[in-house]
Design an enzyme around this catalytic site. Structure first.
Site, PDB file in Angstrom:
ATOM      1  N   PHE A 191       0.828  -1.215   0.000  1.00  0.00           N
ATOM      2  CA  PHE A 191       0.000   0.000   0.000  1.00  0.00           C
ATOM      3  C   PHE A 191       0.868   1.272   0.000  1.00  0.00           C
ATOM      4  CE2 PHE A 191      -1.635   2.776   3.559  1.00  0.00           C
ATOM      5  CZ  PHE A 191      -2.251   3.692   2.728  1.00  0.00           C
TER       6      PHE A 191
ATOM      7  N   ASP B 145       9.589  -7.284  -3.955  1.00  0.00           N
ATOM      8  CA  ASP B 145       8.378  -7.578  -3.170  1.00  0.00           C
ATOM      9  C   ASP B 145       8.033  -9.054  -3.355  1.00  0.00           C
ATOM     10  OD1 ASP B 145       5.770  -5.454  -2.247  1.00  0.00           O
ATOM     11  OD2 ASP B 145       5.545  -7.635  -2.230  1.00  0.00           O
TER      12      ASP B 145
ATOM     13  N   TYR C  80       5.509  -7.963  16.966  1.00  0.00           N
ATOM     14  CA  TYR C  80       5.647  -6.992  15.871  1.00  0.00           C
ATOM     15  C   TYR C  80       6.396  -5.753  16.370  1.00  0.00           C
ATOM     16  CZ  TYR C  80       4.413  -3.565  12.319  1.00  0.00           C
ATOM     17  OH  TYR C  80       4.466  -2.587  11.358  1.00  0.00           O
TER      18      TYR C  80
ATOM     19  N   LYS D 214      10.190  -4.595  15.153  1.00  0.00           N
ATOM     20  CA  LYS D 214      10.480  -3.313  14.527  1.00  0.00           C
ATOM     21  C   LYS D 214      11.432  -2.484  15.402  1.00  0.00           C
ATOM     22  CE  LYS D 214       9.015  -2.091  11.041  1.00  0.00           C
ATOM     23  NZ  LYS D 214       9.420  -2.339   9.629  1.00  0.00           N
TER      24      LYS D 214
END
Ligand code: UDP
Length: 321
Positions: A11, A31, A146, A150
């Site tokens: 996106f 990707d 998550y 990160k």
């Protein structure tokens, strides 16, 4: 300039590619199409898309060698996906970034790492500044993997800067939304808009009084481009977001109103939505002082306009599928 965008079919990545091409850059996308979609970039024939994963170090090395700069967006994202696939989340996000850092450092290519407001965890503050302490839940609550993955990415990028003077900059993105975002992995706006367009009940989790600040992708992309061109931001972390705070319940009402839907609101307990023991952030808003001072960043798109752009996009996509 020649730019590599990992996660370029996603996106945010696809909007970034569009902007890079529009200003005349050559664009390469890496990707694996796990959450990215080829349809996001098929209207951009000028870019070169390599369908592979950032875990393939040989491919990453070849691509990095041939470009000037790298935007690293490839990651496992979306609460639903993270909860369902924690191993993939941890390995992709940590090992993937490690490989991208190794290769960009080898060839001295500037790297922009996209991170997330999730790294702030469940701090009780409502407005988060880059230097704030982080409060991350226990390791048996899988949703925190998550945020932790990160945060490790950020640590590693900053360590490369500190130890090797490898030029990097970290962008912490807060709830970015706009056309092409999918609700498949849990993101609230495309999920609720799709429900409204199908005249299904809008699923509001918990009591709906949790709040977020949604930022239009078209306001985020120029900030990423500027952070890449400026060398005085190297080694720094910047929040990118907006200050338009809205509760999820109010958001659902707005979506019903703007779509003209007959949908009602259905309140869903967190446990039912994400499994037992889920912890949500009550409120989350960015402090934008640092990025304003650095690059004059100002989010401009109002929530109503953001919602209309998502509604138009999903209406069109529902017609064509
Ligand atoms: N949410 C919701 N209904 C949905 C999906 C999400 O009420 O169908 C809530 C979610 O629990 C959170 C907020 O909307 O409080 C934003 O969720 P999202 O996954 O978009 O982003 P987050 O801020 O959690 O990263």
């Amino acid at each position: 300039m020649r730019a590599l965008v990992t996660g370029g079919a996603g996106f945010i990545g696809s909007h970034l590619c569009e902007a890079l091409l529009a200003r005349g850059d050559a664009v390469f996308v890496l990707d694996d199409l796990s959450t990215g979609r080829f349809e996001n970039i098929e209207h951009l024939p000028a870019l070169e898309c390599i369908i592979d994963t950032v875990l393939n170090q040989d491919i990453v090395r070849d691509l990095v060698r041939d470009v000037d700069v790298v935007y690293h967006l490839a990651a496992t994202v979306g609460v639903q996906l993270v909860v369902n696939h924690p191993v993939q989340t941890i390995v992709n996000n940590i090992r993937g970034t490690e490989i991208v850092l190794e290769e960009t450092c080898r060839y001295r290519r500037k790297l922009l790492l996209t991170s997330t407001s999730e790294v702030y965890g469940k701090g009780t503050g409502e407005v988060f500044s880059e230097d704030d302490d982080r409060v991350i839940g226990p390791t048996h609550l899988i949703r925190w993997c998550y945020a932790a993955s990160k945060a490790i990415d950020e640590f590693l990028a900053l360590a490369y800067w500190r130890e090797k003077r490898h030029p990097i900059v970290v962008a912490r993105l807060f709830n970015t939304v706009g056309p092409r975002q999918t609700g498949r992995y849990g993101m609230v706006i495309p999920t609720l808009v799709s429900q409204a367009l199908r005249a299904e009940p809008l699923t509001v989790y918990g009591d709906g009084q949790q709040s977020r600040c949604f930022t239009y992708v078209g306001d985020v992309v120029p900030a990423l481009l500027t952070l890449m061109t400026r060398s005085d931001v190297n080694g720094e972390v910047y929040n990118i977001g907006s200050n338009q705070r809205v509760t999820i319940e109010a958001l659902a009402h707005k979506i019903i109103e703007r779509t003209g839907s007959k949908s009602s609101i259905k309140y869903v307990p967190y446990g039912e939505a994400y499994g037992p023991g889920y912890e949500d952030m009550r409120h989350r808003a960015p402090c934008l002082k640092k990025i304003r001072a650095a690059i004059g960043y100002e989010p401009r798109t109002l929530l109503d306009a953001i919602l209309d752009s998502v509604i138009d996009d999903l209406r069109m996509r529902m017609k064509t599928t």
